[in-house]
Design a protein around this motif. Structure first.
Motif, PDB file in Angstrom:
ATOM      1  N   VAL A 181      10.876 -12.548  23.220  1.00 55.27           N
ATOM      2  CA  VAL A 181      11.842 -13.126  22.276  1.00 55.27           C
ATOM      3  C   VAL A 181      11.776 -14.644  22.308  1.00 55.27           C
ATOM      4  O   VAL A 181      11.805 -15.324  21.274  1.00 55.27           O
ATOM      5  CB  VAL A 181      13.266 -12.640  22.611  1.00 55.27           C
ATOM      6  N   SER A 184      10.262 -17.194  19.242  1.00 58.51           N
ATOM      7  CA  SER A 184      11.212 -18.106  18.608  1.00 58.51           C
ATOM      8  C   SER A 184      10.692 -19.533  18.517  1.00 58.51           C
ATOM      9  O   SER A 184      11.277 -20.360  17.820  1.00 58.51           O
ATOM     10  CB  SER A 184      12.534 -18.115  19.393  1.00 58.51           C
ATOM     11  N   PRO A 203      28.485 -18.040  12.014  1.00 58.83           N
ATOM     12  CA  PRO A 203      27.671 -16.948  12.569  1.00 58.83           C
ATOM     13  C   PRO A 203      26.958 -17.323  13.864  1.00 58.83           C
ATOM     14  O   PRO A 203      26.776 -16.474  14.744  1.00 58.83           O
ATOM     15  CB  PRO A 203      26.669 -16.656  11.443  1.00 58.83           C
ATOM     16  N   GLU A 204      26.538 -18.599  13.989  1.00 61.90           N
ATOM     17  CA  GLU A 204      25.833 -18.978  15.211  1.00 61.90           C
ATOM     18  C   GLU A 204      26.755 -18.931  16.424  1.00 61.90           C
ATOM     19  O   GLU A 204      26.284 -18.755  17.562  1.00 61.90           O
ATOM     20  CB  GLU A 204      25.210 -20.370  15.064  1.00 61.90           C
ATOM     21  N   ALA A 225      27.371 -15.055  17.266  1.00 59.57           N
ATOM     22  CA  ALA A 225      26.229 -14.418  17.934  1.00 59.57           C
ATOM     23  C   ALA A 225      26.356 -14.447  19.453  1.00 59.57           C
ATOM     24  O   ALA A 225      25.752 -13.625  20.145  1.00 59.57           O
ATOM     25  CB  ALA A 225      24.935 -15.113  17.508  1.00 59.57           C
ATOM     26  N   VAL A 233      18.128 -12.332  23.073  1.00 58.01           N
ATOM     27  CA  VAL A 233      18.238 -11.971  21.652  1.00 58.01           C
ATOM     28  C   VAL A 233      19.416 -12.690  21.015  1.00 58.01           C
ATOM     29  O   VAL A 233      19.321 -13.235  19.896  1.00 58.01           O
ATOM     30  CB  VAL A 233      18.373 -10.445  21.505  1.00 58.01           C
ATOM     31  N   ALA A 234      20.563 -12.724  21.718  1.00 59.31           N
ATOM     32  CA  ALA A 234      21.740 -13.427  21.185  1.00 59.31           C
ATOM     33  C   ALA A 234      21.459 -14.920  21.025  1.00 59.31           C
ATOM     34  O   ALA A 234      21.854 -15.531  20.026  1.00 59.31           O
ATOM     35  CB  ALA A 234      22.938 -13.198  22.113  1.00 59.31           C
ATOM     36  N   SER A 280      18.575 -16.268  20.482  1.00 59.23           N
ATOM     37  CA  SER A 280      17.664 -16.462  19.351  1.00 59.23           C
ATOM     38  C   SER A 280      18.430 -16.486  18.035  1.00 59.23           C
ATOM     39  O   SER A 280      18.077 -17.234  17.114  1.00 59.23           O
ATOM     40  CB  SER A 280      16.607 -15.356  19.333  1.00 59.23           C
ATOM     41  N   PHE A 281      19.502 -15.687  17.909  1.00 56.40           N
ATOM     42  CA  PHE A 281      20.338 -15.734  16.711  1.00 56.40           C
ATOM     43  C   PHE A 281      21.187 -17.002  16.699  1.00 56.40           C
ATOM     44  O   PHE A 281      21.465 -17.559  15.635  1.00 56.40           O
ATOM     45  CB  PHE A 281      21.242 -14.500  16.637  1.00 56.40           C
ATOM     46  N   HIS A 282      21.605 -17.437  17.867  1.00 53.21           N
ATOM     47  CA  HIS A 282      22.391 -18.670  17.951  1.00 53.21           C
ATOM     48  C   HIS A 282      21.548 -19.884  17.568  1.00 53.21           C
ATOM     49  O   HIS A 282      22.034 -20.803  16.904  1.00 53.21           O
ATOM     50  CB  HIS A 282      22.945 -18.818  19.366  1.00 53.21           C
ATOM     51  N   GLY A 283      20.290 -19.892  18.009  1.00 50.76           N
ATOM     52  CA  GLY A 283      19.368 -20.947  17.610  1.00 50.76           C
ATOM     53  C   GLY A 283      19.271 -22.125  18.551  1.00 50.76           C
ATOM     54  O   GLY A 283      18.463 -23.026  18.321  1.00 50.76           O
ATOM     55  N   TRP A 314      18.470 -22.833  22.349  1.00 54.52           N
ATOM     56  CA  TRP A 314      18.050 -22.217  23.601  1.00 54.52           C
ATOM     57  C   TRP A 314      18.605 -22.917  24.823  1.00 54.52           C
ATOM     58  O   TRP A 314      18.587 -22.366  25.928  1.00 54.52           O
ATOM     59  CB  TRP A 314      16.523 -22.175  23.664  1.00 54.52           C
TER      60      TRP A 314
END
Length: 522
Positions: free
Chosen positions: A188, A192, A326-327, A330, A391-392, A394-397, A399
């Motif tokens: 993941v 990314s 949304p970020e 997540a 994974v969460a 990666s949705f948050h953006g 790292w």
């Protein structure tokens, strides 16, 4: 002797295509899939010719280290016999030194190593495109393949001597879980990244570390030599030293196999025992094995496990409706899942019903009971969180928030387990009996069950409050607090778990009569 052993090895490879039609079909299908995967990997590596050298180095070193580690671990898990087992040649009276050398060299002739060799050739092409001298890249590829071959030899030898009767499909399942814990988060993270840009600092530091370890040294050698990095000589020495050390270990294994009497095989005696055949032969191991059977076969436990992802997912909907970005949303489900996972065993003892008398009648120590009952939850929770956290993120953006989310999740999970270790023995409450519907609950005259549930869940949140605060600071103000959240979460969660196990063990040993009365009356 070498030519004869080589002919035998080739005959064995060809013989794999003989047998009944079903066996031949399975073998051919496996070879076709393996060939397709090899071609896909070869093509993927060739695409690295157009990326920066640092990016190509990161991918090749990480991939090479993972493949090399697989050659070390797979023989310890798989139950296949070693076709080049030195004991097969014991009746011929061959010299041990030459036999060890011949079996090591002939071990290069195998299908998995052919795949590695093909990928190593792709690596040579990639390094040639980046201006690395051909002899250097070829030497790195040869060292990498030789390391894989020697690791496979040594692992097969150790497995044949010590682990043969302990391997089973349950142990293979643990290996798959371990692979998921490592591979999925790394995959993941790597997918990314924007590979056309510079490699992140953390990833470069990881590559630097792998470059001087037995797993990554041969694969990092070409890039290090081309860059004039002084660490290139360290990588070369580590790679050569690894092969030499593995060669000595393999010689010792051959010596031991040919000079000691083979232990009586106890595989038949342990066959069919499932988790009991994998777990250690101790009270804690027996309780862990029995708990594994309950958690993965009893409908009551399965329903509890299914509630975890549902409860975590439900938290997303109201936050999105309320207009939370949304970020940010997540990051919420994973801590909720960790909290519920730690809360699950808060009444685990009640599910034993009358089977609890075995623990008390045999004077089982409290620590064995407490630890054994946590094994199923740990086996489910650790891989789940290891996959869900990256994974969460990666949705948050962002790292940089990974340490904070990991610290919060670990703290909630371990704190819940620690409090559950006390609650399940100090305040158990009646549950549905074995075989009954998991949604059917017996009537209770008091509120002990609700209090027990609430204390564990709210207590875990309160104890994790410092970690939650540090994570909030990292999210809104200072990202440096993410590291504090990680180490703080590990320390707080680990401390609560240790204290919970100690207290729960003491309560278990002093409450035998009360627990028996509870088990008989529910």
């Amino acid at each position: 002797m070498a030519a004869h052993v080589l002919r035998l090895r080739l005959a064995l490879l060809v013989g794999a295509l003989r047998g009944d039609a079903r066996h031949v079909a399975r073998t051919i299908a496996g070879l076709v899939l393996l060939t397709a995967a090899t071609v896909l990997g070869f093509w993927a590596l060739l695409t690295l010719r157009d990326v920066p050298t640092e990016t190509a180095e990161a991918v090749i070193v990480f991939g090479g280290a993972a493949v090399t580690g697989g050659f070390a671990l797979a023989p310890l898990i798989a139950s296949a016999d070693d076709p080049l087992d030195p004991r097969r040649f014991a009746t011929f009276g061959l010299p041990r030194g030459p036999l060890a050398a011949v079996t090591a060299v002939v071990g290069l002739v195998s299908v998995p190593l052919a795949v590695v060799a093909a990928l190593a050739v792709a690596g040579v092409v990639v390094w040639d495109a980046h201006g690395v001298a051909l002899p250097v890249s070829v030497i790195g590829a040869l060292l990498g393949v030789a390391t894989c071959a020697m690791l496979a030899r040594v692992s097969m030898g150790l497995a044949a001597m010590f682990l043969r009767e302990r391997r089973s499909r349950e142990l293979s399942g643990l290996f798959v879980i371990a692979v998921l814990v490592v591979v999925v988060p790394v995959g993941v993270f790597l997918t990314s990244l924007e590979w056309r840009r510079a490699v992140p600092t953390q990833l470069s530091e990881a590559v630097d570390i792998l470059a001087v370890t037995p797993l990554g040294a041969p694969w990092a050698l070409p890039a290090r030599v081309a860059a004039g990095d002084p660490a290139a000589w360290q990588s070369l020495l580590v790679a050569l030293g690894t092969i030499a050390g593995l060669g000595l270990v393999w010689w010792w294994i051959v010596e031991r196999m040919l000079t000691t009497t083979e232990r009586p095989m106890s595989g038949r005696a342990r066959g069919g025992l499932g988790w009991f055949g994998v777990a250690p032969g101790t009270p804690g191991g027996a309780i862990a094995a029995r708990s594994m059977l309950y958690w993965f076969r009893d409908r009551r436990h399965l329903v509890n496990l299914l509630v975890v992802p549902v409860a975590a997912a439900v938290t997303v909907v109201p936050l999105l409706i309320a207009g939370v970005p949304p970020e940010i949303v997540a990051l919420v489900p994973v801590p909720f899942a960790a909290l519920f996972l730690g809360w699950l065993p808060h009444n685990d003892l009640a599910y034993d019903s009358t089977a609890l008398w075995m623990h008390i009648a045999s004077a089982t120590r409290g620590i064995a009971d407490r630890l054994g009952r946590l094994v199923p939850v740990l086996l489910v929770g650790v891989p789940l969180l290891a996959v869900a956290v990256p994974v969460a993120i990666s949705f948050h953006g962002r790292w940089a928030m990974l340490p904070a989310l990991a610290g919060v999740s670990v703290c909630l999970f371990l704190s819940g387990l620690g409090l559950s270790s006390i609650s399940s023995v100090a305040a158990p409450y009646a549950v549905s009996r074995p075989g009954e519907s998991p949604f059917q609950h017996p009537q209770r005259t008091g509120a002990g069950g609700a209090i027990s549930q609430g204390v564990v869940m709210i207590g875990a949140i309160i104890l994790s409050a410092p970690t939650l605060w540090w994570a909030w600071i990292a999210l809104t103000d200072d990202i440096a607090a993410a590291e504090t959240a990680l180490w703080g979460g590990l320390a707080i969660g680990g401390g609560v778990l240790v204290v919970g196990l100690i207290v729960g063990s003491a309560v278990f040993e002093r409450s035998g009569g009360r627990l028996m009365e509870f088990a008989e009356s529910t």
